[in-house]
Design a protein around this motif. Sequence first.
Motif, PDB file in Angstrom:
ATOM      1  N   LEU A   1       0.828  -1.203   0.000  1.00  0.00           N
ATOM      2  CA  LEU A   1       0.000   0.000   0.000  1.00  0.00           C
ATOM      3  C   LEU A   1       0.865   1.257   0.000  1.00  0.00           C
ATOM      4  O   LEU A   1       0.558   2.237  -0.676  1.00  0.00           O
ATOM      5  N   SER A   2       1.954   1.208   0.748  1.00  0.00           N
ATOM      6  CA  SER A   2       2.887   2.335   0.756  1.00  0.00           C
ATOM      7  C   SER A   2       3.489   2.521  -0.633  1.00  0.00           C
ATOM      8  O   SER A   2       3.559   3.629  -1.160  1.00  0.00           O
ATOM      9  N   HIS A   3       3.916   1.419  -1.242  1.00  0.00           N
ATOM     10  CA  HIS A   3       4.526   1.470  -2.577  1.00  0.00           C
ATOM     11  C   HIS A   3       3.547   2.004  -3.617  1.00  0.00           C
ATOM     12  O   HIS A   3       3.888   2.881  -4.409  1.00  0.00           O
ATOM     13  N   LEU A   4       2.337   1.471  -3.616  1.00  0.00           N
ATOM     14  CA  LEU A   4       1.361   1.885  -4.627  1.00  0.00           C
ATOM     15  C   LEU A   4       1.053   3.371  -4.521  1.00  0.00           C
ATOM     16  O   LEU A   4       1.008   4.084  -5.531  1.00  0.00           O
ATOM     17  N   GLY A   5       0.852   3.835  -3.294  1.00  0.00           N
ATOM     18  CA  GLY A   5       0.561   5.253  -3.099  1.00  0.00           C
ATOM     19  C   GLY A   5       1.706   6.137  -3.555  1.00  0.00           C
ATOM     20  O   GLY A   5       1.498   7.151  -4.229  1.00  0.00           O
ATOM     21  N   TRP A   6       2.937   5.744  -3.215  1.00  0.00           N
ATOM     22  CA  TRP A   6       4.084   6.570  -3.600  1.00  0.00           C
ATOM     23  C   TRP A   6       4.320   6.497  -5.105  1.00  0.00           C
ATOM     24  O   TRP A   6       4.666   7.500  -5.729  1.00  0.00           O
ATOM     25  N   GLU A   7       4.110   5.337  -5.694  1.00  0.00           N
ATOM     26  CA  GLU A   7       4.284   5.221  -7.146  1.00  0.00           C
ATOM     27  C   GLU A   7       3.312   6.147  -7.871  1.00  0.00           C
ATOM     28  O   GLU A   7       3.677   6.806  -8.850  1.00  0.00           O
ATOM     29  N   GLU A   8       2.068   6.195  -7.401  1.00  0.00           N
ATOM     30  CA  GLU A   8       1.083   7.095  -8.008  1.00  0.00           C
ATOM     31  C   GLU A   8       1.526   8.551  -7.885  1.00  0.00           C
ATOM     32  O   GLU A   8       1.430   9.322  -8.838  1.00  0.00           O
ATOM     33  N   GLU A   9       2.037   8.901  -6.715  1.00  0.00           N
ATOM     34  CA  GLU A   9       2.501  10.278  -6.490  1.00  0.00           C
ATOM     35  C   GLU A   9       3.753  10.580  -7.300  1.00  0.00           C
ATOM     36  O   GLU A   9       3.882  11.649  -7.899  1.00  0.00           O
ATOM     37  N   ALA A  10       4.682   9.620  -7.341  1.00  0.00           N
ATOM     38  CA  ALA A  10       5.994   9.875  -7.938  1.00  0.00           C
ATOM     39  C   ALA A  10       5.973   9.887  -9.460  1.00  0.00           C
ATOM     40  O   ALA A  10       6.745  10.613 -10.079  1.00  0.00           O
ATOM     41  N   MET A  11       5.115   9.071 -10.070  1.00  0.00           N
ATOM     42  CA  MET A  11       5.169   9.028 -11.526  1.00  0.00           C
ATOM     43  C   MET A  11       3.812   9.200 -12.201  1.00  0.00           C
ATOM     44  O   MET A  11       3.746   9.253 -13.433  1.00  0.00           O
ATOM     45  N   GLY A  12       2.728   9.313 -11.433  1.00  0.00           N
ATOM     46  CA  GLY A  12       1.411   9.459 -12.043  1.00  0.00           C
ATOM     47  C   GLY A  12       1.336  10.621 -13.006  1.00  0.00           C
ATOM     48  O   GLY A  12       0.970  10.463 -14.180  1.00  0.00           O
ATOM     49  N   ASP A  13       1.708  11.823 -12.550  1.00  0.00           N
ATOM     50  CA  ASP A  13       1.671  13.001 -13.424  1.00  0.00           C
ATOM     51  C   ASP A  13       2.713  12.923 -14.536  1.00  0.00           C
ATOM     52  O   ASP A  13       2.478  13.367 -15.661  1.00  0.00           O
ATOM     53  N   ALA A  14       3.858  12.332 -14.221  1.00  0.00           N
ATOM     54  CA  ALA A  14       4.941  12.262 -15.215  1.00  0.00           C
ATOM     55  C   ALA A  14       4.561  11.410 -16.422  1.00  0.00           C
ATOM     56  O   ALA A  14       5.019  11.663 -17.540  1.00  0.00           O
ATOM     57  N   LEU A  15       3.711  10.407 -16.213  1.00  0.00           N
ATOM     58  CA  LEU A  15       3.333   9.530 -17.319  1.00  0.00           C
ATOM     59  C   LEU A  15       2.710  10.309 -18.470  1.00  0.00           C
ATOM     60  O   LEU A  15       3.025  10.073 -19.632  1.00  0.00           O
ATOM     61  N   GLY A  16       1.819  11.248 -18.137  1.00  0.00           N
ATOM     62  CA  GLY A  16       1.180  12.054 -19.167  1.00  0.00           C
ATOM     63  C   GLY A  16       2.003  13.263 -19.571  1.00  0.00           C
ATOM     64  O   GLY A  16       2.070  13.616 -20.757  1.00  0.00           O
ATOM     65  N   TYR A  17       2.672  13.877 -18.616  1.00  0.00           N
ATOM     66  CA  TYR A  17       3.452  15.076 -18.878  1.00  0.00           C
ATOM     67  C   TYR A  17       4.559  14.798 -19.899  1.00  0.00           C
ATOM     68  O   TYR A  17       4.787  15.573 -20.805  1.00  0.00           O
ATOM     69  N   PHE A  18       5.243  13.658 -19.738  1.00  0.00           N
ATOM     70  CA  PHE A  18       6.324  13.293 -20.651  1.00  0.00           C
ATOM     71  C   PHE A  18       5.850  12.378 -21.774  1.00  0.00           C
ATOM     72  O   PHE A  18       6.668  11.858 -22.542  1.00  0.00           O
ATOM     73  N   GLU A  19       4.544  12.160 -21.842  1.00  0.00           N
ATOM     74  CA  GLU A  19       3.952  11.295 -22.877  1.00  0.00           C
ATOM     75  C   GLU A  19       4.564   9.910 -22.881  1.00  0.00           C
ATOM     76  O   GLU A  19       4.865   9.317 -23.925  1.00  0.00           O
ATOM     77  N   ILE A  20       4.764   9.379 -21.666  1.00  0.00           N
ATOM     78  CA  ILE A  20       5.320   8.025 -21.526  1.00  0.00           C
ATOM     79  C   ILE A  20       4.245   7.006 -21.865  1.00  0.00           C
ATOM     80  O   ILE A  20       4.524   5.946 -22.407  1.00  0.00           O
ATOM     81  N   MET A  21       3.011   7.353 -21.542  1.00  0.00           N
ATOM     82  CA  MET A  21       1.884   6.492 -21.939  1.00  0.00           C
ATOM     83  C   MET A  21       0.642   7.332 -22.132  1.00  0.00           C
ATOM     84  O   MET A  21       0.578   8.464 -21.778  1.00  0.00           O
TER      85      MET A  21
END
Length: 200
Positions: free
Chosen positions: A180-200
């Motif tokens: 749960l800690s990992h999932l929450g931090w992963e969402e925070e750490a790369m959620g916005d970056a996925l769209g911002y950098f057009e990674i997906m």
Amino acid sequence: MCLLVGPRRLPHLSPMLLNINFLDDTTRPPVPVLENLTEAQRAPGQHLRMIHDHLRDNMVTLGKLIERANARQATLADIAAETDNMAMVANYRRFGNLCGQHCGIVNTHHTIEDHHLFPVLAQQGPAFKAIADRLTAEHVVVHELLERLVDALNALAREPSETRFHDAREIYHTLERVLLSHLGWEEEAMGDALGYFEIM
């Protein structure tokens, strides 16, 4: 500092698991703020959260399976069938990472985090490389805990005893806290970056 398990350390947990403080956010790299994101740029992060919600649901199923095994209501065959059919377990075994190639609820364009998302994220600069490296390391720990939980469930089904039940529950609660800690931090750490950098 947060330990992965309580004062009674389980002998079957490796030193790696006991020494990594995933629940202490101060050990995680800082997350760069990406400003002025559009709704379209936020959509991949929301998609990631949807996938993670499925994994969170899997944890509830595993918790119930432990209770059933302890009450002698789940056989070895039941545990094998139920855990093998869980996307989370199957994907870990197949690909060794948290989300794997994602099951049918995931859009076909979504690829494996460890083999696509993290390497591309790491190319966006040193801050994102540190995040990608940390997420990769966390996947290793979550994978090991998940495999140990499946082993503990099998042991409990073979020999329903207070000791086996205690071990299975302790590994489950350790995995639950770490995941749960990992999932929450992963969402925070790369959620916005996925769209911002057009990674997906």
